[in-house]
Design a protein around this motif. Structure first.
Motif, PDB file in Angstrom:
ATOM      1  N   VAL A 177       0.852  -1.189   0.000  1.00 22.34           N
ATOM      2  CA  VAL A 177       0.000   0.000   0.000  1.00 22.34           C
ATOM      3  C   VAL A 177       0.887   1.238   0.000  1.00 22.34           C
ATOM      4  N   CYS A 178       0.674   2.110  -0.972  1.00 22.73           N
ATOM      5  CA  CYS A 178       1.352   3.404  -0.990  1.00 22.73           C
ATOM      6  C   CYS A 178       0.340   4.449  -0.538  1.00 22.73           C
ATOM      7  N   LEU A 179       0.537   4.987   0.670  1.00 29.38           N
ATOM      8  CA  LEU A 179      -0.400   5.955   1.222  1.00 29.38           C
ATOM      9  C   LEU A 179      -0.298   7.289   0.483  1.00 29.38           C
ATOM     10  N   GLU A 180      -1.303   8.103   0.664  1.00 26.68           N
ATOM     11  CA  GLU A 180      -1.364   9.384  -0.026  1.00 26.68           C
ATOM     12  C   GLU A 180      -0.154  10.255   0.289  1.00 26.68           C
ATOM     13  N   ASP A 181       0.368  10.139   1.514  1.00 32.59           N
ATOM     14  CA  ASP A 181       1.516  10.964   1.899  1.00 32.59           C
ATOM     15  C   ASP A 181       2.850  10.357   1.476  1.00 32.59           C
ATOM     16  N   GLY A 182       2.820   9.233   0.754  1.00 29.29           N
ATOM     17  CA  GLY A 182       4.048   8.606   0.274  1.00 29.29           C
ATOM     18  C   GLY A 182       4.540   7.448   1.112  1.00 29.29           C
ATOM     19  N   GLU A 183       4.007   7.258   2.308  1.00 31.24           N
ATOM     20  CA  GLU A 183       4.433   6.156   3.169  1.00 31.24           C
ATOM     21  C   GLU A 183       4.031   4.812   2.549  1.00 31.24           C
ATOM     22  N   ALA A 184       4.927   3.842   2.640  1.00 31.03           N
ATOM     23  CA  ALA A 184       4.653   2.498   2.117  1.00 31.03           C
ATOM     24  C   ALA A 184       4.361   1.547   3.273  1.00 31.03           C
ATOM     25  N   ARG A 185       3.349   0.705   3.091  1.00 29.95           N
ATOM     26  CA  ARG A 185       3.002  -0.303   4.097  1.00 29.95           C
ATOM     27  C   ARG A 185       2.751  -1.636   3.396  1.00 29.95           C
ATOM     28  N   THR A 186       2.824  -2.689   4.192  1.00 35.87           N
ATOM     29  CA  THR A 186       2.518  -4.035   3.688  1.00 35.87           C
ATOM     30  C   THR A 186       1.328  -4.587   4.455  1.00 35.87           C
ATOM     31  N   ILE A 187       0.380  -5.146   3.714  1.00 38.04           N
ATOM     32  CA  ILE A 187      -0.779  -5.808   4.324  1.00 38.04           C
ATOM     33  C   ILE A 187      -0.663  -7.296   4.027  1.00 38.04           C
ATOM     34  N   GLU A 188      -0.680  -8.106   5.068  1.00 39.23           N
ATOM     35  CA  GLU A 188      -0.597  -9.560   4.895  1.00 39.23           C
ATOM     36  C   GLU A 188      -1.987 -10.166   5.036  1.00 39.23           C
ATOM     37  N   LEU A 189      -2.376 -10.918   4.015  1.00 39.60           N
ATOM     38  CA  LEU A 189      -3.688 -11.569   3.999  1.00 39.60           C
ATOM     39  C   LEU A 189      -3.506 -13.038   4.357  1.00 39.60           C
ATOM     40  N   THR A 190      -4.097 -13.426   5.469  1.00 36.24           N
ATOM     41  CA  THR A 190      -3.961 -14.790   5.962  1.00 36.24           C
ATOM     42  C   THR A 190      -5.331 -15.470   5.978  1.00 36.24           C
ATOM     43  N   GLU A 191      -5.328 -16.739   6.378  1.00 35.15           N
ATOM     44  CA  GLU A 191      -6.569 -17.506   6.488  1.00 35.15           C
ATOM     45  C   GLU A 191      -7.551 -16.826   7.430  1.00 35.15           C
ATOM     46  N   ARG A 192      -7.008 -16.164   8.415  1.00 33.05           N
ATOM     47  CA  ARG A 192      -7.846 -15.513   9.421  1.00 33.05           C
ATOM     48  C   ARG A 192      -8.697 -14.374   8.833  1.00 33.05           C
ATOM     49  N   ALA A 193      -8.172 -13.711   7.774  1.00 33.87           N
ATOM     50  CA  ALA A 193      -8.892 -12.593   7.155  1.00 33.87           C
ATOM     51  C   ALA A 193      -9.838 -13.046   6.054  1.00 33.87           C
ATOM     52  N   LEU A 194      -9.841 -14.347   5.748  1.00 39.51           N
ATOM     53  CA  LEU A 194     -10.596 -14.849   4.600  1.00 39.51           C
ATOM     54  C   LEU A 194     -12.099 -14.884   4.888  1.00 39.51           C
ATOM     55  N   LEU A 195     -12.870 -14.300   3.970  1.00 40.14           N
ATOM     56  CA  LEU A 195     -14.329 -14.356   4.047  1.00 40.14           C
ATOM     57  C   LEU A 195     -14.886 -15.477   3.187  1.00 40.14           C
ATOM     58  N   GLY A 196     -14.161 -15.828   2.140  1.00 40.31           N
ATOM     59  CA  GLY A 196     -14.631 -16.894   1.260  1.00 40.31           C
ATOM     60  C   GLY A 196     -13.784 -16.978   0.013  1.00 40.31           C
ATOM     61  N   ARG A 197     -13.955 -18.090  -0.728  1.00 38.64           N
ATOM     62  CA  ARG A 197     -13.235 -18.279  -1.978  1.00 38.64           C
ATOM     63  C   ARG A 197     -14.122 -19.033  -2.953  1.00 38.64           C
ATOM     64  N   LEU A 198     -13.904 -18.737  -4.235  1.00 36.83           N
ATOM     65  CA  LEU A 198     -14.723 -19.342  -5.280  1.00 36.83           C
ATOM     66  C   LEU A 198     -13.820 -19.716  -6.448  1.00 36.83           C
ATOM     67  N   GLU A 199     -13.914 -20.966  -6.893  1.00 36.64           N
ATOM     68  CA  GLU A 199     -13.114 -21.411  -8.029  1.00 36.64           C
ATOM     69  C   GLU A 199     -13.845 -21.088  -9.322  1.00 36.64           C
TER      70      GLU A 199
END
Length: 662
Positions: A82-104
């Protein structure tokens, strides 16, 4: 949209030829109806292959809900940058815990998975960029759900203000061809002294002398220096020449007068190098250089940019293409307009008031915005409206629509810039044709307006932008929602606290009980708008006779409308307690007092209604025949205090508004 509901509640199917034309303008490879299935399939495949959508909206304090479309070989956890509006960079990690669902799913024989996540990471309000590897990125908008409520008086549903176009304003002893920011400042002071909170006016955006309509500007990003005024250098007495015939505004004279004075200032201000006001504006708005080059090139060539050589038409201008003096003039003029608007905004805000500015829906096809941002506009069509009882053949407004796909794919940068340009100075911003946030009626070039096609717009993102920008500036947002408004537009405005408009001429109905509708709490209430008859003209039915004379209304329809208008007078007079239904002056005051006693957030008073003005500022559909947008006020600002019907009504409105504090 392949169909829509018209003003009479009937379903209308889109014209096939117009539908194909609009699809072509949106880049769809369809030359005939038979091409549509393949084009739809290809569009679906393109979307399925893109890892991220073009844009994502998350309301402040809510989690971000994100959909990722990835090849089946990709495995959790996923990492997004993620590049924030002010230029700061961040990382977001998506794990099983954040999962709402999946579709093939399978795309052209390839196995892919649609992942849906709930992201709890807190990000600041604003515009950010979300990246998935090197394959895709998206605009991420984090916004408050509701726009800013505005100044305390507006938020508390007890504000009032006045309306008058700046061009129409006059002051005693000032010989000027057009009203200006000095007059606007004087009127603002007059309103504040009497307890008011806003001064409303029409757009003051960059224009040429050939196009007087404030709703067809050269740019929505820059201002019309004809309105600059003398500011601290004097009151403008004698700096201009004649007005037009019968006292009407001559915009060529007004722009020439402003230029003559500003060019004299430039000689003095540039004597020791670039003046500070220009350096400061350069830092705030570096794009002013591009704008000034465009305007200077237009002046040198004396033709529309559509006729320029390819290099210039495609956006590349070089020093030899324009006169350096003209370039410097346009930079300086915009810097001075910014200085004066900022000063006026600060003064009014310090007094507990604000400017009520107006953002038009479109821009002139020959103007700067369409030249510079051509890929954002559909140049082969114009925006309009379908047929209704008032315009039985529909309307073609003549300016090109913004492409919703172009808006998304460029991160809404042009839209953000236009809104920010107005909210930099406004305490209240009115959006012309607020339905344009949801859908716009496209009329392909060469076709009749009645054959137009509705195109959907990214309303969720546009409301988010309004919310972000209004909170940054502390300004209220008003949507012009008059006429036939679909329910989804009303729901959207309510959900995001965009204030609607209550206009008496639209709301009174003799067959209803009560005949006089009450404003919705929080709305902006007025007797009319700049596109309607003055109230005295409406009340007496004079506008119906005029419209018949101008060929805008058939005689039978005029007779029926006249009978309906009489019923309005009788029903309203009974409810308002008027002894004489024909007394337009008494009706004007009674209506305004009723609005002032209501729960409307803001009551806007057209000053000219207070003295019974008969001539309108604009008659829609008559731009070739009528002196629209050119009429000066009959009274000067100083003469307002000499009119008992003006001062007594203003005092009554202020008293009622103060007594209605909630």
């Amino acid at each position: 949209m392949t169909r829509y509901t018209d003003a009479a509640g009937e379903q209308r199917e889109a014209d096939d030829e117009a539908l194909l034309a609009v699809l072509g303008l949106l880049g769809a490879p369809v030359g005939a109806a038979a091409d549509a299935p393949a084009a739809i399939r290809e569009l679906g495949l393109t979307r399925a292959r893109r890892a991220l959508p073009w844009s994502i909206v998350a309301w402040e304090h809510d989690p971000i809900v994100l959909t990722l479309r990835l090849p089946s070989r990709e495995r959790l956890p996923f990492r997004l940058e993620v590049c924030l509006e002010d230029g700061e960079a961040r990382t977001i990690e998506l794990t099983e815990r954040a999962l709402l669902g999946r579709l093939e799913e399978r795309v052209e024989g390839e196995a892919r998975i649609v992942w849906r996540f709930r992201i709890e990471d807190r990000l600041p309000t604003g515009y950010h960029r979300l990246h998935w590897k090197d394959e895709a990125d998206a605009t991420l908008l984090i916004a408050p759900l509701e726009v800013h409520p505005g100044a305390p008086a507006i938020a508390g549903n007890r504000a009032w203000g006045v309306f008058m176009p700046v061009y129409a304003m006059r002051r005693s002893g000032a010989r000027k061809p057009i009203g200006d920011l000095d007059d606007l400042a004087a009127l603002s002071e007059w309103v504040v002294e009497r307890g008011g909170h806003v001064v409303s006016t029409l757009p003051m955006l960059a224009a040429t002398s050939e196009e007087p309509s404030p709703y067809s500007p050269v740019s929505r990003l820059f201002w019309n220096e004809a309105f600059l005024g003398a500011g601290k250098q004097g009151d403008g007495v004698g700096f201009a020449g004649r007005s037009g015939e019968e006292g009407l505004i001559d915009y060529e004279v007004a722009l020439a007068a402003a230029r003559a004075r500003l060019e004299g200032e430039i000689v003095a201000d540039y004597a020791d190098g670039e003046p500070g006001v220009v350096r400061e504006f350069h830092r705030l708005r570096p794009d002013v250089e591009d704008y000034a080059r465009f305007r200077a090139t237009v002046e040198r060539r004396g033709e529309s940019w559509w006729s320029w050589p390819d290099r210039m038409r495609d956006g590349e201008l070089r020093p030899g293409d324009y006169d350096e003096g003209a370039y410097r003039y346009h930079v300086y003029a915009q810097a001075r307009m910014h200085e004066r608007l900022r000063e006026l905004a600060r003064t009014t805000r310090a007094a507990g008031a604000g400017l009520y500015l107006d953002l038009p829906l479109g821009v002139h096809a020959d103007g700067y915005d369409v030249w510079r941002y051509r890929d954002r506009f559909a140049a082969g069509a114009s925006v309009g409206a379908p047929p209704d009882p008032f315009f039985t053949r529909g309307q073609d407004w003549g300016f090109p629509p913004l492409r919703p796909d172009g808006m998304r794919e460029t991160g809404f940068e042009y839209t953000i810039a236009t809104i920010r340009n107005h909210l930099r100075y406004a305490g209240v911003l009115r959006l012309d044709h607020v339905m344009g946030l949801h859908r716009q009626f496209w009329v392909p070039n060469g076709m009749e307006a009645a054959r137009g096609v509705y195109v959907r717009y990214p309303a969720r993102e546009l409301y988010a932008i309004l919310s972000i920008e209004s909170h940054r500036c502390g300004a209220a947002i008003v949507g012009e929602n008059l006429g036939t408004v679909p329910e989804n537009v009303t729901r959207g405005m309510r959900a995001h606290a965009v204030r609607g408009m209550h206009v008496v001429q639209f709301e009174v109905a003799p067959e209803r009980s009560p005949a006089v509708a009450e404003p919705f709490p929080g709305d902006v209430a007025s007797l009319n708008t700049h596109d309607m008859p003055t109230f005295t003209t409406f009340w007496t039915g004079r506008d119906l006779r005029q419209r018949m004379e101008w060929g805008l209304l058939e005689e039978d329809a005029a007779v029926q409308a006249s009978h309906a208008r009489r019923r309005i007078r009788e029903a309203a007079a009974a409810e308002l307690g008027l002894p004489d239904p024909e007394d337009a002056g008494a009706a004007t005051r009674a209506w305004l007092e009723r609005l002032a006693a209501s729960d409307a957030a803001l009551v806007l008073v057209s000053l000219e209604d207070l003295w019974g003005e008969l001539e309108p500022h604009n008659v829609p559909g008559t731009w070739r025949d009528m002196p629209n947008w050119r009429r000066r006020s009959r009274l000067t600002l100083e003469e307002l205090d000499e009119q008992p019907e003006v001062t007594s009504t203003i005092e009554a409105i202020d008293r009622l508004r103060r007594g209605k504090a909630s």
